[in-house]
Scaffold this motif. Structure first.
Motif, PDB file in Angstrom:
ATOM      1  N   VAL A  42      36.678  74.246  14.479  1.00 46.20           N
ATOM      2  CA  VAL A  42      36.772  73.523  14.197  1.00 46.20           C
ATOM      3  C   VAL A  42      35.165  72.812  13.883  1.00 46.20           C
ATOM      4  CG1 VAL A  42      35.431  71.460  16.613  1.00 46.20           C
ATOM      5  CG2 VAL A  42      36.219  73.577  16.963  1.00 46.20           C
ATOM      6  N   ARG A  43      34.269  73.305  13.312  1.00 49.67           N
ATOM      7  CA  ARG A  43      33.683  71.802  12.230  1.00 49.67           C
ATOM      8  C   ARG A  43      34.881  71.856  10.861  1.00 49.67           C
ATOM      9  NH1 ARG A  43      29.550  69.509  11.206  1.00 49.67           N
ATOM     10  NH2 ARG A  43      28.275  69.285  12.816  1.00 49.67           N
ATOM     11  N   ARG A  44      35.247  73.247  10.367  1.00 48.17           N
ATOM     12  CA  ARG A  44      36.217  72.362   9.174  1.00 48.17           C
ATOM     13  C   ARG A  44      37.347  71.526   9.701  1.00 48.17           C
ATOM     14  NH1 ARG A  44      37.892  74.718   4.722  1.00 48.17           N
ATOM     15  NH2 ARG A  44      39.603  74.767   4.342  1.00 48.17           N
ATOM     16  N   ALA A  45      37.996  71.745  10.688  1.00 48.39           N
ATOM     17  CA  ALA A  45      39.098  70.545  11.419  1.00 48.39           C
ATOM     18  C   ALA A  45      38.580  69.458  11.522  1.00 48.39           C
ATOM     19  CB  ALA A  45      39.573  71.496  12.359  1.00 48.39           C
ATOM     20  N   LEU A  46      37.791  69.385  11.680  1.00 48.44           N
ATOM     21  CA  LEU A  46      37.147  67.904  11.614  1.00 48.44           C
ATOM     22  C   LEU A  46      36.700  67.702  10.297  1.00 48.44           C
ATOM     23  CD1 LEU A  46      34.913  67.710  14.959  1.00 48.44           C
ATOM     24  CD2 LEU A  46      37.176  67.517  14.503  1.00 48.44           C
ATOM     25  N   GLU A  47      35.882  67.829   9.335  1.00 49.61           N
ATOM     26  CA  GLU A  47      36.018  68.108   8.077  1.00 49.61           C
ATOM     27  C   GLU A  47      36.785  67.445   6.811  1.00 49.61           C
ATOM     28  OE1 GLU A  47      32.656  71.277   6.826  1.00 49.61           O
ATOM     29  OE2 GLU A  47      31.615  70.059   8.272  1.00 49.61           O
ATOM     30  N   LEU A  48      37.858  68.496   7.313  1.00 52.74           N
ATOM     31  CA  LEU A  48      38.751  68.187   6.878  1.00 52.74           C
ATOM     32  C   LEU A  48      39.646  66.562   6.768  1.00 52.74           C
ATOM     33  CD1 LEU A  48      40.291  72.196   5.782  1.00 52.74           C
ATOM     34  CD2 LEU A  48      38.958  70.185   4.456  1.00 52.74           C
ATOM     35  N   SER A  49      39.941  66.983   8.275  1.00 50.09           N
ATOM     36  CA  SER A  49      40.369  65.740   8.637  1.00 50.09           C
ATOM     37  C   SER A  49      39.265  64.626   8.908  1.00 50.09           C
ATOM     38  CB  SER A  49      41.022  65.614   9.782  1.00 50.09           C
ATOM     39  OG  SER A  49      39.845  65.593  10.894  1.00 50.09           O
ATOM     40  N   ASP A  50      38.478  63.932   8.254  1.00 50.74           N
ATOM     41  CA  ASP A  50      37.370  63.218   8.433  1.00 50.74           C
ATOM     42  C   ASP A  50      37.115  62.702   9.755  1.00 50.74           C
ATOM     43  OD1 ASP A  50      35.400  61.367   7.084  1.00 50.74           O
ATOM     44  OD2 ASP A  50      36.980  60.030   6.847  1.00 50.74           O
ATOM     45  N   GLY A  51      37.286  63.031  10.735  1.00 49.47           N
ATOM     46  CA  GLY A  51      37.746  63.554  12.424  1.00 49.47           C
ATOM     47  C   GLY A  51      36.864  62.450  12.573  1.00 49.47           C
ATOM     48  N   LEU A  52      35.577  62.665  12.070  1.00 49.03           N
ATOM     49  CA  LEU A  52      34.393  61.596  13.106  1.00 49.03           C
ATOM     50  C   LEU A  52      34.088  60.516  12.764  1.00 49.03           C
ATOM     51  CD1 LEU A  52      31.769  64.778  13.998  1.00 49.03           C
ATOM     52  CD2 LEU A  52      33.980  63.360  15.255  1.00 49.03           C
ATOM     53  N   ALA A  53      34.910  59.986  11.225  1.00 47.06           N
ATOM     54  CA  ALA A  53      34.531  58.727  10.736  1.00 47.06           C
ATOM     55  C   ALA A  53      34.947  57.406  12.021  1.00 47.06           C
ATOM     56  CB  ALA A  53      35.792  58.835   9.431  1.00 47.06           C
ATOM     57  N   GLY A  54      35.854  57.495  12.205  1.00 44.37           N
ATOM     58  CA  GLY A  54      35.575  56.814  13.192  1.00 44.37           C
ATOM     59  C   GLY A  54      35.139  55.939  14.680  1.00 44.37           C
ATOM     60  N   LEU A  55      34.126  56.960  14.602  1.00 41.50           N
ATOM     61  CA  LEU A  55      32.635  57.390  15.833  1.00 41.50           C
ATOM     62  C   LEU A  55      31.617  56.775  15.615  1.00 41.50           C
ATOM     63  CD1 LEU A  55      33.503  60.885  17.795  1.00 41.50           C
ATOM     64  CD2 LEU A  55      34.734  58.668  18.117  1.00 41.50           C
ATOM     65  N   LYS A  56      31.022  55.543  16.440  1.00 43.91           N
ATOM     66  CA  LYS A  56      29.589  55.132  16.305  1.00 43.91           C
ATOM     67  C   LYS A  56      29.032  55.727  16.965  1.00 43.91           C
ATOM     68  CE  LYS A  56      31.455  50.937  15.235  1.00 43.91           C
ATOM     69  NZ  LYS A  56      32.069  49.224  15.611  1.00 43.91           N
ATOM     70  N   SER A  57      27.277  56.035  16.738  1.00 41.08           N
ATOM     71  CA  SER A  57      26.479  56.751  17.776  1.00 41.08           C
ATOM     72  C   SER A  57      26.544  56.090  18.911  1.00 41.08           C
ATOM     73  CB  SER A  57      24.871  56.806  16.757  1.00 41.08           C
ATOM     74  OG  SER A  57      24.925  55.263  17.155  1.00 41.08           O
ATOM     75  N   GLY A  58      26.947  55.671  19.100  1.00 40.70           N
ATOM     76  CA  GLY A  58      26.706  54.887  20.794  1.00 40.70           C
ATOM     77  C   GLY A  58      27.979  54.520  21.353  1.00 40.70           C
ATOM     78  N   ASP A  59      28.712  55.015  20.874  1.00 45.34           N
ATOM     79  CA  ASP A  59      30.227  55.373  21.465  1.00 45.34           C
ATOM     80  C   ASP A  59      30.157  56.168  23.450  1.00 45.34           C
ATOM     81  OD1 ASP A  59      31.560  53.630  19.787  1.00 45.34           O
ATOM     82  OD2 ASP A  59      31.888  55.283  18.921  1.00 45.34           O
ATOM     83  N   ARG A  60      31.144  55.441  23.663  1.00 46.46           N
ATOM     84  CA  ARG A  60      31.078  56.109  25.124  1.00 46.46           C
ATOM     85  C   ARG A  60      31.930  57.268  24.620  1.00 46.46           C
ATOM     86  NH1 ARG A  60      31.286  50.839  29.110  1.00 46.46           N
ATOM     87  NH2 ARG A  60      32.444  50.224  26.800  1.00 46.46           N
TER      88      ARG A  60
END
Length: 430
Positions: free
Chosen positions: A18-36
């Motif tokens: 899962v971590r590799r999939a998120l890293e390759l896709s830059d999957g968390l780039a649209g999230l902010k630390s305070g997001d619900r």
């Protein structure tokens, strides 16, 4: 214009994959630390009475838990898991969370577990289509969509866009299967409305002839990740052997959002797509004259016409349709059935020439109660219908249906999945 990035990753160990999939896709780039953050898995249903093979039917707990762990490690602390599973007859969301081990995520990371069916739904205008959406889905700053890589007998595939149909209430789900609307032109509006920041398709197992447990699962060991939901679905469809241009709800969503269903418009990273395609059938084959599944004809069944389901049959009836087919097949003892037609959904009308017409569900009953072609109606009017009522009604006209034949069938399909072939129930526990 930049191409949408889609990662295809082999599943080995859940966390690393899962971590590799998120890293390759830059999957968390649209999230902010305070997001619900709302995570929407696919937990369409469960069966607490009969053996339930979850492979390719529901999101694996292993993938879901790995995703939550990564989010926690990256500093995201406001996480909700939400789903609105099939009500049979009451909602089972919290019972499913317990069964799948989600309480561990609640206790370890403070994740909130929400059954949409137990909370408020908000009437929402989706651009000419009005549906009731779960309050938690509308309140989320970002949604992470975690569907399963599976086929669907009404929509060909069920991936990210289709998974969000679980965010509406029961009445809205039924409306999506309406008589005067095309199913594939309804639920894409939900996906277009909600703030989906990441789609992570769980392809540890794939499912042919889905979406339920009577389909046939295969161990595929794949993950697909993208910040572009349509792009993820285009790749997911390809992995199942389908061009996105042949999947109506994908082309409709593309028109709604200005996206593309051309796989050449995507940037693919990770595993080679062409080496990981596993064509899986989405539909059950019916006889050319629409008298029943092909298996009926092969067994020599006559005197019975079971009309094929269509997209107006909603989930409640569709989950019961397979038991009906199994019970009828088992009731065949070599003699013709007593000239019976069975119809379902919201548009099928009784044909002339039958001695008995089974109206399976409230919708066909309402449509056909004054149909002059019907000699004797057998109305199973529940919403959804009652199988015991169906069984008794069939016995009264000389068809020895027995629900225990379906129970035996469910045991059979559960036990056909062998641990030696990779069917590991531990993947559905945390």
């Amino acid at each position: 214009m930049s191409k949408s990035l889609v990662a295809v990753v082999k599943f080995h160990e859940a966390y690393q994959s899962v971590r590799r999939a998120l890293e390759l896709s830059d999957g968390l780039a649209g999230l902010k630390s305070g997001d619900r953050i709302l995570i929407k898995p696919n937990l369409v249903s469960w069966d607490f009475d009969l053996p339930f093979p979850p492979y390719g039917v529901v999101t694996t707990s292993a993938v879901l838990a790995a995703l939550v762990q990564v989010l926690a490690e990256e500093g995201f602390g406001d996480i909700t898991i939400g789903e609105g599973p099939l009500m049979v007859p009451k909602t089972i969301g919290q019972a499913m969370y317990k069964e799948l081990g989600y309480h561990v995520l609640r206790d370890r990371y403070g994740v909130k577990l929400v059954d949409f069916n137990e909370e408020k739904f908000v009437q929402t205008d989706l651009g000419g289509l009005t549906l009731h959406l779960a309050e938690s889905a509308l309140a989320a700053d970002k949604i992470i969509n975690v569907p399963v890589l599976k086929t669907h007998n009404q929509t060909r595939v069920s991936l990210g866009i289709k998974n969000l149909k679980g965010c509406i209430n029961r009445a809205s789900k039924m409306h999506c299967h309406g008589r005067d609307v095309e199913l594939s032109h309804t639920f894409p509006h939900i996906a277009a409305r909600l703030p989906v920041a990441l789609t992570l398709i769980d392809g540890v197992f794939g499912l042919a002839k889905g979406p339920g447990p009577t389909g046939t699962a295969r161990r595929l060991d794949l993950l697909v990740a993208s910040r572009d939901m349509l792009a993820a679905d285009v790749v997911g469809a390809a992995l199942l052997g389908y061009r996105a241009s042949a999947v109506e709800h994908l082309t409709y969503y593309a028109r709604l959002t200005g996206g593309s269903v051309d796989i050449h418009d995507l940037e693919l990273v990770g595993e080679p797509l062409e080496q990981n395609i596993h064509p899986l059938e989405y539909d059950w084959e019916w006889t050319p004259d629409n008298t029943g599944p092909l298996g009926y004809a092969k067994r020599g069944i006559t005197g019975l016409a079971v009309r094929k389901y269509d997209s107006t049959m909603c989930t409640g009836c569709s989950m019961l349709f397979n038991p009906v087919l199994v019970m009828l097949m088992a009731a065949f003892k070599g003699e013709p059935f007593p000239n019976v037609e069975l119809i379902s959904g919201k548009v099928q009308q009784a044909s002339p020439g039958f001695d008995y017409t089974v109206l399976f569900g409230l919708c066909p009953y309402k449509l056909n109660r004054d149909n002059p072609h019907i000699k004797k109606a057998i109305a199973i009017k529940g919403c959804p219908p009652d199988l015991q009522e169906f069984e008794q009604a069939m016995r009264e006209i000389g068809i020895p249906c027995n629900y225990q034949d379906y129970v035996q069938y469910r045991h059979y399909i559960f036990h056909r999945y062998k641990a030696a072939d990779g069917f590991d129930l531990a993947l559905f526990k945390i």
